[in-house]
Write a protein that holds these residues in place. Structure first.
Motif, PDB file in Angstrom:
ATOM      1  N   UNK A  38       0.831  -1.215   0.000  1.00 29.07           N
ATOM      2  CA  UNK A  38       0.000   0.000   0.000  1.00 29.07           C
ATOM      3  C   UNK A  38       0.861   1.259   0.000  1.00 29.07           C
ATOM      4  N   UNK A  39       2.060   1.194   0.572  1.00 28.88           N
ATOM      5  CA  UNK A  39       2.859   2.418   0.683  1.00 28.88           C
ATOM      6  C   UNK A  39       3.202   2.938  -0.711  1.00 28.88           C
ATOM      7  N   UNK A  40       3.645   2.038  -1.574  1.00 28.91           N
ATOM      8  CA  UNK A  40       3.960   2.443  -2.950  1.00 28.91           C
ATOM      9  C   UNK A  40       2.718   2.976  -3.647  1.00 28.91           C
ATOM     10  N   UNK A  41       1.585   2.303  -3.446  1.00 26.89           N
ATOM     11  CA  UNK A  41       0.343   2.739  -4.107  1.00 26.89           C
ATOM     12  C   UNK A  41      -0.150   4.062  -3.524  1.00 26.89           C
ATOM     13  N   UNK A  42       0.017   4.225  -2.196  1.00 32.62           N
ATOM     14  CA  UNK A  42      -0.363   5.506  -1.578  1.00 32.62           C
ATOM     15  C   UNK A  42       0.437   6.655  -2.191  1.00 32.62           C
ATOM     16  N   UNK A  43       1.732   6.403  -2.386  1.00 30.95           N
ATOM     17  CA  UNK A  43       2.597   7.444  -2.961  1.00 30.95           C
ATOM     18  C   UNK A  43       2.074   7.845  -4.340  1.00 30.95           C
ATOM     19  N   UNK A  44       1.617   6.840  -5.116  1.00 37.61           N
ATOM     20  CA  UNK A  44       1.017   7.146  -6.429  1.00 37.61           C
ATOM     21  C   UNK A  44      -0.244   7.995  -6.288  1.00 37.61           C
ATOM     22  N   UNK A  45      -0.957   7.796  -5.165  1.00 33.71           N
ATOM     23  CA  UNK A  45      -2.249   8.487  -4.986  1.00 33.71           C
ATOM     24  C   UNK A  45      -2.104   9.834  -4.292  1.00 33.71           C
ATOM     25  N   UNK A  46      -0.838  10.272  -4.057  1.00 34.12           N
ATOM     26  CA  UNK A  46      -0.638  11.509  -3.292  1.00 34.12           C
ATOM     27  C   UNK A  46      -0.337  12.717  -4.172  1.00 34.12           C
ATOM     28  N   UNK A  47      -0.774  13.866  -3.676  1.00 34.57           N
ATOM     29  CA  UNK A  47      -0.554  15.146  -4.365  1.00 34.57           C
ATOM     30  C   UNK A  47       0.828  15.682  -4.022  1.00 34.57           C
ATOM     31  N   UNK A  48       1.361  16.612  -4.821  1.00 33.95           N
ATOM     32  CA  UNK A  48       2.618  17.271  -4.446  1.00 33.95           C
ATOM     33  C   UNK A  48       2.507  17.881  -3.042  1.00 33.95           C
ATOM     34  N   UNK A  49       3.572  17.722  -2.260  1.00 33.51           N
ATOM     35  CA  UNK A  49       3.557  18.244  -0.883  1.00 33.51           C
ATOM     36  C   UNK A  49       2.798  17.366   0.091  1.00 33.51           C
ATOM     37  N   UNK A  50       2.426  16.145  -0.338  1.00 33.89           N
ATOM     38  CA  UNK A  50       1.587  15.274   0.491  1.00 33.89           C
ATOM     39  C   UNK A  50       2.331  14.694   1.687  1.00 33.89           C
ATOM     40  N   UNK A  51       1.541  14.293   2.698  1.00 36.36           N
ATOM     41  CA  UNK A  51       2.097  13.686   3.914  1.00 36.36           C
ATOM     42  C   UNK A  51       1.496  12.286   4.092  1.00 36.36           C
ATOM     43  N   UNK A  52       2.362  11.294   4.278  1.00 34.26           N
ATOM     44  CA  UNK A  52       1.958   9.890   4.432  1.00 34.26           C
ATOM     45  C   UNK A  52       2.215   9.485   5.882  1.00 34.26           C
ATOM     46  N   UNK A  53       1.151   9.107   6.586  1.00 34.92           N
ATOM     47  CA  UNK A  53       1.283   8.811   8.017  1.00 34.92           C
ATOM     48  C   UNK A  53       0.937   7.347   8.264  1.00 34.92           C
ATOM     49  N   UNK A  54       1.909   6.580   8.749  1.00 29.58           N
ATOM     50  CA  UNK A  54       1.702   5.151   9.031  1.00 29.58           C
ATOM     51  C   UNK A  54       1.317   4.960  10.488  1.00 29.58           C
ATOM     52  N   UNK A  55       0.226   4.186  10.716  1.00 28.70           N
ATOM     53  CA  UNK A  55      -0.139   3.863  12.106  1.00 28.70           C
ATOM     54  C   UNK A  55      -0.200   2.357  12.350  1.00 28.70           C
ATOM     55  N   UNK A  56      -0.105   1.548  11.318  1.00 27.17           N
ATOM     56  CA  UNK A  56      -0.103   0.092  11.509  1.00 27.17           C
ATOM     57  C   UNK A  56       0.358  -0.572  10.221  1.00 27.17           C
ATOM     58  N   UNK A  57       0.601  -1.885  10.323  1.00 24.82           N
ATOM     59  CA  UNK A  57       1.155  -2.626   9.179  1.00 24.82           C
ATOM     60  C   UNK A  57       0.356  -3.914   8.966  1.00 24.82           C
ATOM     61  N   UNK A  58      -0.970  -3.777   8.885  1.00 25.61           N
ATOM     62  CA  UNK A  58      -1.826  -4.958   8.774  1.00 25.61           C
ATOM     63  C   UNK A  58      -1.512  -5.781   7.531  1.00 25.61           C
ATOM     64  N   UNK A  59      -0.994  -5.135   6.498  1.00 28.68           N
ATOM     65  CA  UNK A  59      -0.681  -5.845   5.248  1.00 28.68           C
ATOM     66  C   UNK A  59       0.791  -6.164   5.083  1.00 28.68           C
ATOM     67  N   UNK A  60       1.612  -5.873   6.092  1.00 31.19           N
ATOM     68  CA  UNK A  60       3.044  -6.191   6.013  1.00 31.19           C
ATOM     69  C   UNK A  60       3.922  -5.049   6.498  1.00 31.19           C
TER      70      UNK A  60
END
Ligand SMILES: NC(=O)c1ccc[n+]([C@@H]2O[C@H](COP(=O)([O-])OP(=O)(O)OC[C@H]3O[C@@H](n4cnc5c(N)ncnc54)[C@H](OP(=O)(O)O)[C@@H]3O)[C@@H](O)[C@H]2O)c1
Length: 334
Positions: free
Chosen positions: A228-250
């Motif tokens: 999901x992290x790679x896919x989230x990065x694809x889904x993010x806008x310039x200047x976006x912030x990605x916040x992880x709170x768990x790793x249910x998928x790995x």
């Protein structure tokens, strides 16, 4: 009349690491509040996914915390330790705990205690602390979510997700979620999400891009990790912030570094339980000033899926593990 405090109490202990049957009612000494602590006569205790990990032996309590599971309660102040100000015996209180919630009495550092918000029942108030502290500190402190921005919340129908949707919306953000069934998606829309993506039927990256004219979202609150992290990065806008709170998928991910550079993304995350009481107290103070009025105004209300009596904690864990819930499961105590 305020009932006396008994010498012993019923609590649910993890007899040994394993399945739900390892949760056993037992008798323990009623704890005594130390300096800066409040003893709470528990009316209801929230259940959270980390409790399942603790029961399995994969999430030990931090040093000094109770071995009894339970990260949040609501009830009445039963006794005050030295140096506690601002509270009186019998006040209605809800609290974030580092453990000990599945019991008739629980200790909390005073700074992690908040009044039961106006308009909430004890069951609703018990369902609030763990998710509201987590959503605030990750969406706002970590994700710097602002009014007018867009946020993608995975696990939209989870305890965390149902709180996150309402909090982000109340703060003026536009909320997109993923969830694993049409019924879960419908519940997220009812709570205020603008877009709910059934990730089993649809690619969430494509859906987010389509909904944002190709721009992507400003913030992602992620509990899945893995690919999901790679896919989230694809889904993010310039200047976006990605916040992880768990790793249910790995717990590990391969990340396209060049996309982070091109979009100037920030990747961060946090865990709540092991943070010192001082830091949790700072979050509590902001919540009390900012979010408690939103709750009193009806903009945020914990969504309760089901309640179980304390001695059926094992059944509650089975229900959470089954994953069909929408919102929170809560133990009723007294
Ligand atoms: N970092 C922190 O400070 C912090 C604090 C509290 C909780 N958490 C974490 O946040 C997550 C949510 O907690 P919660 O108490 O709200 O749990 P919950 O209600 O059980 O929700 C878990 C959600 O994850 C979704 N999901 C997606 N992929 C999954 C997978 N591979 N396995 C299982 N579920 C999956 C499930 O719904 P679908 O049907 O839509 O897949 C479900 O809605 C947990 O992982 C918990 O450990 C982190």
């Amino acid at each position: 009349m305020i009932p006396p405090i008994p010498l012993t109490m019923t609590a649910i202990e993890i007899s040994e690491p394993g399945g739900p049957d390892m949760l056993k009612p037992t008798r323990r000494d009623t704890p005594k509040p130390g300096s800066g602590e409040i003893l709470i006569r528990v009316a209801a205790a929230g259940i959270n996914r980390p409790d399942l990990l603790q029961r399995q032996g994969n999430y030990p309590p931090p040093p000094g915390a109770s071995d009894i599971p339970g990260l949040e309660v609501a009830g009445y102040v039963a006794a005050l330790g030295d140096d506690v100000t601002g509270w009186r015996v019998d006040d209605a209180v809800c609290a974030l705990l580092a453990g000990g919630g599945y019991a008739e009495f629980a200790l909390a550092p005073a700074e992690q205690c908040l009044p039961v918000p106006d308009g909430l029942s004890m069951i609703e108030a018990a369902a609030l602390p763990e998710t509201i502290f987590t959503c605030w500190t990750n969406l706002i402190d970590g994700g710097h979510l602002k009014s007018g921005e867009t946020v993608l919340i995975h696990g939209g129908s989870s305890g965390i997700g149902t709180t996150g949707i309402q909090l982000a919306k109340a703060l003026g953000a536009m909320v997109f979620v993923t969830a694993g069934s049409p019924e879960k998606c419908a519940a997220c829309l009812t709570l205020g999400a603008t877009l709910a993506i059934d990730y089993k039927a649809e690619d969430f990256v494509k859906a987010v891009k389509a909904a944002t004219g190709g721009r992507g979202v400003d913030v992602v609150l992620d509990m899945v990790g893995g690919d999901y992290v790679r896919r989230n990065i694809d889904a993010m806008a310039p200047g976006g912030r990605h916040v992880s709170i768990a790793v249910l998928g790995g717990p590990e991910a391969t990340i396209p570094i060049f996309k982070i550079m091109q979009k100037r993304l920030i990747l961060t995350g946090s865990t709540l339980r092991a943070r010192p009481a001082r830091e949790k107290g700072a979050i509590a103070a902001v919540l009390r000033a900012t979010v408690w009025p939103m709750i009193a105004a009806g903009a945020i209300k914990p969504l309760i899926h089901a309640t179980f009596p304390l001695d059926r904690a094992a059944d509650a864990h089975r229900a959470l593990e089954a994953g069909d819930h929408i919102g929170k499961l809560v133990l009723t105590v007294s």
